[in-house]
Design a protein around this motif. Sequence first.
Motif, short mmCIF file in Angstrom:
data_model
loop_
_atom_site.label_atom_id
_atom_site.label_comp_id
_atom_site.label_asym_id
_atom_site.label_seq_id
_atom_site.Cartn_x
_atom_site.Cartn_y
_atom_site.Cartn_z
N VAL A 181 0.85 -1.19 0.00
CA VAL A 181 0.00 0.00 0.00
C VAL A 181 0.88 1.24 0.00
O VAL A 181 1.77 1.39 0.85
N LYS A 182 0.65 2.15 -0.97
CA LYS A 182 1.46 3.36 -1.05
C LYS A 182 0.79 4.53 -0.34
O LYS A 182 1.43 5.27 0.40
N THR A 183 -0.50 4.74 -0.60
CA THR A 183 -1.21 5.83 0.09
C THR A 183 -2.39 5.23 0.85
O THR A 183 -2.21 4.65 1.89
N SER A 184 -3.59 5.37 0.29
CA SER A 184 -4.77 4.82 0.99
C SER A 184 -4.94 3.35 0.68
O SER A 184 -4.55 2.87 -0.39
N VAL A 185 -5.54 2.62 1.62
CA VAL A 185 -5.74 1.18 1.46
C VAL A 185 -7.11 0.94 0.83
O VAL A 185 -8.08 1.64 1.10
N LYS A 186 -7.18 -0.06 -0.07
CA LYS A 186 -8.42 -0.45 -0.73
C LYS A 186 -8.75 -1.89 -0.35
O LYS A 186 -7.87 -2.67 -0.01
N GLU A 187 -10.03 -2.23 -0.46
CA GLU A 187 -10.42 -3.61 -0.15
C GLU A 187 -9.70 -4.60 -1.06
O GLU A 187 -9.37 -5.71 -0.65
N SER A 188 -9.41 -4.18 -2.29
CA SER A 188 -8.74 -5.07 -3.25
C SER A 188 -7.28 -5.34 -2.88
O SER A 188 -6.64 -6.23 -3.46
N ASP A 189 -6.74 -4.57 -1.91
CA ASP A 189 -5.38 -4.84 -1.43
C ASP A 189 -5.34 -6.07 -0.52
O ASP A 189 -4.26 -6.52 -0.14
N MET A 190 -6.52 -6.59 -0.20
CA MET A 190 -6.63 -7.78 0.64
C MET A 190 -7.55 -8.79 -0.03
O MET A 190 -8.36 -8.43 -0.88
N SER A 191 -7.42 -10.04 0.34
CA SER A 191 -8.32 -11.07 -0.19
C SER A 191 -8.50 -12.16 0.86
O SER A 191 -7.72 -12.28 1.81
N LEU A 192 -9.53 -12.96 0.65
CA LEU A 192 -9.82 -14.07 1.56
C LEU A 192 -9.27 -15.36 0.95
O LEU A 192 -9.48 -15.65 -0.23
N ARG A 193 -8.55 -16.13 1.75
CA ARG A 193 -7.99 -17.40 1.28
C ARG A 193 -8.30 -18.48 2.32
O ARG A 193 -8.35 -18.20 3.52
N THR A 194 -8.52 -19.68 1.86
CA THR A 194 -8.75 -20.79 2.78
C THR A 194 -7.56 -21.75 2.70
O THR A 194 -7.22 -22.25 1.63
N SER A 195 -6.93 -21.98 3.85
CA SER A 195 -5.80 -22.91 3.93
C SER A 195 -6.19 -24.05 4.88
O SER A 195 -7.34 -24.18 5.27
N LYS A 196 -5.22 -24.87 5.24
CA LYS A 196 -5.44 -25.97 6.20
C LYS A 196 -4.54 -25.77 7.42
O LYS A 196 -3.44 -25.21 7.32
N ILE A 197 -5.02 -26.21 8.56
CA ILE A 197 -4.22 -26.11 9.78
C ILE A 197 -4.49 -27.32 10.67
O ILE A 197 -5.61 -27.83 10.72
N GLN A 198 -3.42 -27.80 11.32
CA GLN A 198 -3.55 -28.89 12.29
C GLN A 198 -3.99 -28.32 13.64
O GLN A 198 -3.46 -27.30 14.09
N LEU A 199 -4.96 -28.95 14.27
CA LEU A 199 -5.42 -28.48 15.58
C LEU A 199 -4.58 -29.06 16.72
O LEU A 199 -5.07 -29.41 17.78
#
Length: 345
Positions: free
Chosen positions: A16-34
């Motif tokens: 991000v250089k100036t203001s942040v936009k929603e498109s600067d972030m995204s949702l991803r699904t990974s896996k994790i061991q509990l």
Amino acid sequence: MGEEISNKQVILNNIVKTSVKESDMSLRTSKIQLKIPSGCDGAVLVKNLYLSIDPFIINRMRPLEGYYIASYTLDSPISGYGVSKVLDSTHPNFKTGELVWGFTGWEEYSLIKDPILLFKAPDKDLPLSYYTGILGMPGMTAYAGFFEVCSPKKGETVYVSSASGAIGQLVGQFAKTAGCYVVGSAGSKEKVDLLKNKFGFDEAFNYKEEQDYNVALKRYFPDGIDIYFDNVGGKMLEAVLSNMRLHGRVALCGMISQYSLEQHEGIHNLFNHLITKRIRMEGFFVSNYYDLYPKFLEMVVPLIKEEKITYIEDIAEGIESAPRALVGLYSGRNVGKQVVVVARE
């Protein structure tokens, strides 16, 4: 090995250089061991319940040199303060089933390998989400900045900018408990009404309606300002310095008005502002004051339970709402402390 499940995460896509936009972030699904991997001593595995949306996050989206905390890594989860439940622990201070607050990932589950900024959430009688705000980092920031940095005295005049936010609303109320005269500024009529009618500020004004900050401050502080709790920086800070009294104190907490500017606004004539009036202006990090957390709780918990101070939250549901909540923070869309609910306890 423990059970492996899916883990939704908010990922940083762009620097991000100036203001942040929603498109600067995204949702991803990974896996994790509990289950914490073998050999990973001193770690804590948590289920995240609430995420704290805070102004400093935009600074970690940039490759800043000399910043007090590291920048985020592209294509990796964002991190910040949150409230979580311990699912597994190889750390002697944390046990399975305990509720904690502190630094965690913007994800459903986090493996915290070095929980240096993790604290227990001891009071079950108060809303758990309060540990993102009044009982967590913002509360400690307000407490340390006002009482430790500014050293208030009864009868002094106090000005708070961004006063309806997570920190400002508390500074104003702490100042009233200390016997001070308090004025706050905010960016809408709704927020100004909250300051005067909900949080007990003596006066409040909408800074967006003021043509000249200097004139506005003289209207509310005809004899000058003893203490300024600064959340915005820029032109407001310069106007305040012109209106400070002899031996005034300024706590520099944040400068949200400058975070999205390529060319920062400066302050002029510091000789007259600071030297002539012998003003003390001090920046601070809340992390330097966490040793006072037990003392802070001793003060603030009774005030909450006796309804002598109040707190407003702006709740967004679901981890997928976090990017929009963050973007809205910088335009003042939230009213009160911005919180994202990941899961309810």
